[in-house]
Write an enzyme that holds these catalytic residues in place. Structure first.
Site: not given
Ligand code: ADP
Ligand code: MG
Length: 397
Positions: A119, A207
């Site tokens: 992530y 993101e």
């Protein structure tokens, strides 16, 4: 302003960040040709909506066992079939809420072999007034759970704008992500690229989830979500052109065209207020007296009669609105202008719900007179608390 995954990936690609080859598709007939232009042997067919959680999402009226908004296909034909199945249907994910979002675009891309899912995100950290990196070894579809259950697995730090980004920031991310050897170098380059795009394009959020490591040790951005600062969009016509109005709340869209600060909410009392602070206070006091605001709306300091009329129309177009509270403090804004706007709007769109008006400030007497002589069924109020009580009573009885 948000954009689709395929648009975000095109931007990443143009800056040299590692992404897979893919094609966006608007109509089912285009899917086969699009898939045929990719190498295979795996194709991934991805619903394009402005919401995450597509992989674990569910289509409305799904068949038993039907897959969500991210599907793997083993042939060009299968990819085209999956695209056809998804187009036009409504996908519900934990980010869309119960109504879901209609899928009007599909992205077909080369399938990747995945060794690890990581992530990585950049965002504007309001606490430090800096750009912050957030990263975790636990990337993929369960990141919300990681944040809730094991927050220690998420590393976050911000970059001092005075000294800017350096290689050590990239190495810090690389080590936090457990990368080794050549992957560290790739990570340092990727962090530099992402930071550059983020700053150059005035982003609020970027993101990459997942950032993957392939079995042969290559980093790749497998998903991409980007949000841009709406106040800076005028500087980026290329980004403004990516806007997909079908993804936006029609009321918010209309408001943005008239330069009104409007945000739709779930409650029953529509509010028209001038000044963001007064708008917040008005929402608070509505809640205090036991009701919920249907929107935040700041008509601004220099609102014209036309702007007020539009604002009123937007509020009344919301079927949840059971009553309206107009709360204006006329400083730069004159009360008589507001009154004229309200009257004009009511005459144009009609008034099916109770309306409480509280005016204070410049030309307040003139404003009150316009309302009182209009012949309209308006409940006048003297102060904020009186106004809130009156509208809540009118709506709740
Ligand atoms: P969302 O976050 O909206 O669920 P993602 O793009 O992250 O959508 O896709 C969900 C999952 O599907 C990813 O975590 C990854 O495991 C898999 N996936 C997505 N794109 C690809 C791809 N091109 N190749 C292989 N797997 C993919
Ligand atoms: Mg994702």
């Amino acid at each position: 302003m948000n954009i689709h995954e395929y648009q975000a990936k095109a931007l990443l690609r143009s800056y040299g960040a590692p992404v897979s080859d893919g094609r966006a598709v608007l109509r089912a007939e285009e899917a086969k040709t699009a898939a045929g232009e990719l190498d295979g042997p795996l194709w991934v067919v991805k619903a394009q909506i402005h919401a995450g959680g597509r992989g674990k999402g569910k289509f409305k009226e799904a068949e038993a066992g039907e897959k969500g908004g991210v599907r793997i296909a083993k042939s060009v034909e299968e990819a085209a079939t999956e695209a056809r199945k998804m187009l036009g249907r409504t996908l519900v994910t934990h980010q869309t809420g119960a109504p879901g979002k209609q899928v009007n675009r599909i992205y077909i891309e080369d399938g990747s072999d995945i060794a690890r899912e990581l992530y990585l995100a950049l965002l504007v950290d309001r606490q430090t007034s800096r750009i912050a990196f957030v990263c975790s070894t636990e990337g993929g579809m369960d990141i919300e759970e990681v944040a809730a259950q094991t927050p220690e697995k998420i590393l976050s730090f911000s970059v001092d704008p005075a000294s800017g980004l350096s290689d050590f920031h990239g190495r810090r991310v690389a080590f936090a992500l457990g990368l080794e050897g050549g992957q560290v170098k790739q990570c340092v380059a990727l962090i530099k690229t992402l930071y550059k795009i983020f700053v150059e394009k005035d982003m609020e959020m970027l993101e990459i989830n997942p950032l993957i490591v392939t079995p042969d040790g290559q980093l790749k951005c497998l998903d991409a979500k980007m949000g841009f600062d709406g106040n800076a969009i005028y500087r980026h016509p290329d980004i403004a052109a990516l806007r997909d109005e079908t993804e936006e709340d029609p009321k918010e869209l209309a408001a943005s065209k008239f330069d009104l600060n409007y945000i739709a909410l779930d409650g029953e009392i529509g509010c028209m207020v001038n000044g963001a602070g007064l708008a917040m206070a008005t929402m608070d006091i509505i809640k205090l007296y036991g009701a919920e605001p249907a929107n935040f709306l700041d008509v601004g300091g220099g609102a014209t009669k036309e702007k007020v009329t539009e604002a009123f129309k937007i509020i009344t177009s919301d079927p949840n609105v059971k009553g309206i509270l107009v709360n204006i403090f006329g400083g730069i804004m004159r009360c008589d202008i507001i009154a004229e706007g309200v009257i004009a709007a009511v005459k144009e769109v009609g008034l099916k719900v109770p309306l409480v008006v509280r005016l204070e400030g410049t030309n307040v007497e003139k404003g009150k007179e316009i309302i009182n002589t209009s012949g309209l069924d308006v409940i006048a109020a003297d102060n904020l608390s009186d106004a809130a009580q009156k509208i809540v009573k009118a709506v709740k009885g």
